[in-house]
Design an enzyme around this catalytic site. Structure first.
Site, PDB file in Angstrom:
ATOM      1  N   HIS A 205     -90.138  -9.224  39.111  1.00 35.37           N
ATOM      2  CA  HIS A 205     -88.990 -10.031  39.544  1.00 35.37           C
ATOM      3  C   HIS A 205     -88.385  -9.596  40.869  1.00 35.37           C
ATOM      4  O   HIS A 205     -87.529 -10.299  41.416  1.00 35.37           O
ATOM      5  CB  HIS A 205     -87.919 -10.077  38.445  1.00 35.37           C
ATOM      6  CG  HIS A 205     -87.052  -8.856  38.350  1.00 35.37           C
ATOM      7  ND1 HIS A 205     -85.775  -8.821  38.852  1.00 35.37           N
ATOM      8  CD2 HIS A 205     -87.270  -7.640  37.811  1.00 35.37           C
ATOM      9  CE1 HIS A 205     -85.236  -7.633  38.603  1.00 35.37           C
ATOM     10  NE2 HIS A 205     -86.122  -6.905  37.977  1.00 35.37           N
ATOM     11  N   CYS A 324     -78.210  -2.912  38.023  1.00 34.63           N
ATOM     12  CA  CYS A 324     -78.237  -2.243  36.719  1.00 34.63           C
ATOM     13  C   CYS A 324     -76.951  -1.475  36.450  1.00 34.63           C
ATOM     14  O   CYS A 324     -76.683  -1.095  35.311  1.00 34.63           O
ATOM     15  CB  CYS A 324     -79.429  -1.288  36.653  1.00 34.63           C
ATOM     16  SG  CYS A 324     -81.016  -2.121  36.831  1.00 34.63           S
TER      17      CYS A 324
END
Length: 389
Positions: A205, A324
């Site tokens: 991705h 993240c």
């Protein structure tokens, strides 16, 4: 009237390329190659053929044998497999590993758990530009060192480590070398046949492929234990039914990700952005000025709170650091490790350009950033000194 939106967060994730979508669609629905690729019937063999093609495309992109590519759910799982799998399988060799404080949380958090299990973890030094000197790595290697794990392209600053020189340090001492290359493909050359690396984490991705699929390159002969159990798929390293559509898209994405073609365009857009941003009096670049990937800029706006600037730029997708860590209020651990204060780290934004970024996009972003920085500086007049240092 619809508000103009500009996407400059390609380091977080990339839009899926239309050619990738087309390949994935061919693996879905009742007429697609959607059977279980482990099945021996014709439909299963067609699905397996799709996976074999993708494995070859990924291997070709990093100049590796196809039989050394194993699919995972993404780079985070690949990082965990590399660290836990290697340290478990080679515990008779030693209980020491080396990484850096600049790494992705997938490596840092895994290292923290390994420490709790009795592994001695050393964090190798780096300079203020975020570059690791091979001599410092060599000095950190001990007789009981099993593994070194260093990121190729830093996901927050774009700094590029010399993995060839770092890998030579490891190879000379018989130490395994793991590289997180999630940000590398399509931006910088990555050839495992030329570099002394033993394990490489990859993901789709970040390279215009789908989320939820990644891979790990494991050099022939490397001992590694699985961290997931329940089948013999992927050589036993990573059991579980393979997602044919995701893997087919992954392969196509890597087939399209040619750094010789894409890097010059990315560098042009990045340099255009920095030439404009550097004219803003309070802006400074984080990370090495030249030893970097062509797609990432990390900039501190002194005296401006980063989240306030990001909120003001609601029409522009940028980030304060790794996606993240976006739910964590603390400033970037990478910038703090490079010596920035909490205040300066919190005053920083990451801009990352990509395949679909245009010159006019950059011009628009520069105008908006200059406008909002000027407005916020006016509001910040009279703020205490600690907010700017």
């Amino acid at each position: 009237m619809k508000v103009k939106e500009i996407y400059l967060d390609y380091a977080a994730t990339t839009p899926v390329d239309p050619e990738v979508i087309e390949v994935m669609t061919q693996c879905l629905g009742p007429s697609g190659d959607s059977a279980n690729p482990s099945s021996s019937h014709a439909a299963g063999r067609r699905a397996k053929a799709r996976i074999d093609i993708a494995r070859g495309q990924i291997a070709e992109r990093i100049c590796a044998p196809a039989e050394n590519i194993w699919f995972t759910s993404g780079a985070t799982e690949s990082d965990n497999l590399a660290l836990f799998g290697v340290m478990q399988a080679n515990k008779q060799r030693g209980r020491h590993m080396i990484t850096s404080t600049l790494e992705h949380k997938a490596v840092l958090d895994a290292a923290k758990i390994l420490e709790s299990q009795g592994v001695d973890v050393t964090f190798v030094r780096h300079n203020a530009d975020g570059v690791i000197n091979p001599h410092d790595l060599a000095a950190s290697i001990r007789d009981d060192t099993v593994l070194v794990s260093i990121m190729h392209v830093n996901n927050e600053t774009g700094v590029l480590q010399d993995i060839e020189a770092l890998g030579e340090c490891c190879r000379e001492r018989g130490v395994l070398f793991h590289v997180d290359a999630a940000q590398s493909t399509g931006k910088v050359p990555l050839s495992v046949s030329d570099y002394p690396v033993d394990l490489v984490s990859l993901t789709a991705h970040k390279t215009y492929g789908p989320m939820g699929v990644g891979a790990i390159y494991i050099r022939q002969g490397v001992k590694i234990s699985p961290i997931i159990h329940g089948g013999e798929q992927e050589g036993g390293y990573r059991p579980g039914t393979l997602a044919t559509h995701q893997i087919a898209g992954f392969g196509k994405a890597f087939a399209l990700a040619d750094p010789d073609r894409e890097a010059p365009l990315l560098k042009s857009r990045r340099d255009q952005l920095w030439e404009g941003l550097r004219k803003i009096e309070c802006a400074s670049l984080n990370g090495h000025a030249t030893q970097r990937s062509p797609h990432v800029l990390n900039v501190t706006f002194h005296g401006i709170e980063g989240e306030s600037l990001r909120a003001a730029l609601s029409d522009i997708a940028v980030s304060a650091g790794s996606a993240c860590n976006s739910n964590i209020a603390d400033p970037s651990h990478v910038l703090r490790a490079m010596g920035l204060s909490d205040a300066l780290a919190a005053s920083s934004l990451r801009f990352s350009v990509g395949r679909y970024t245009s010159e006019s996009d950059i011009d628009y972003v520069l105008g908006r950033v200059e406008q909002e920085v000027s407005r916020l500086k006016e509001l910040a007049n009279g703020a205490p000194d600690w907010t700017t240092s």
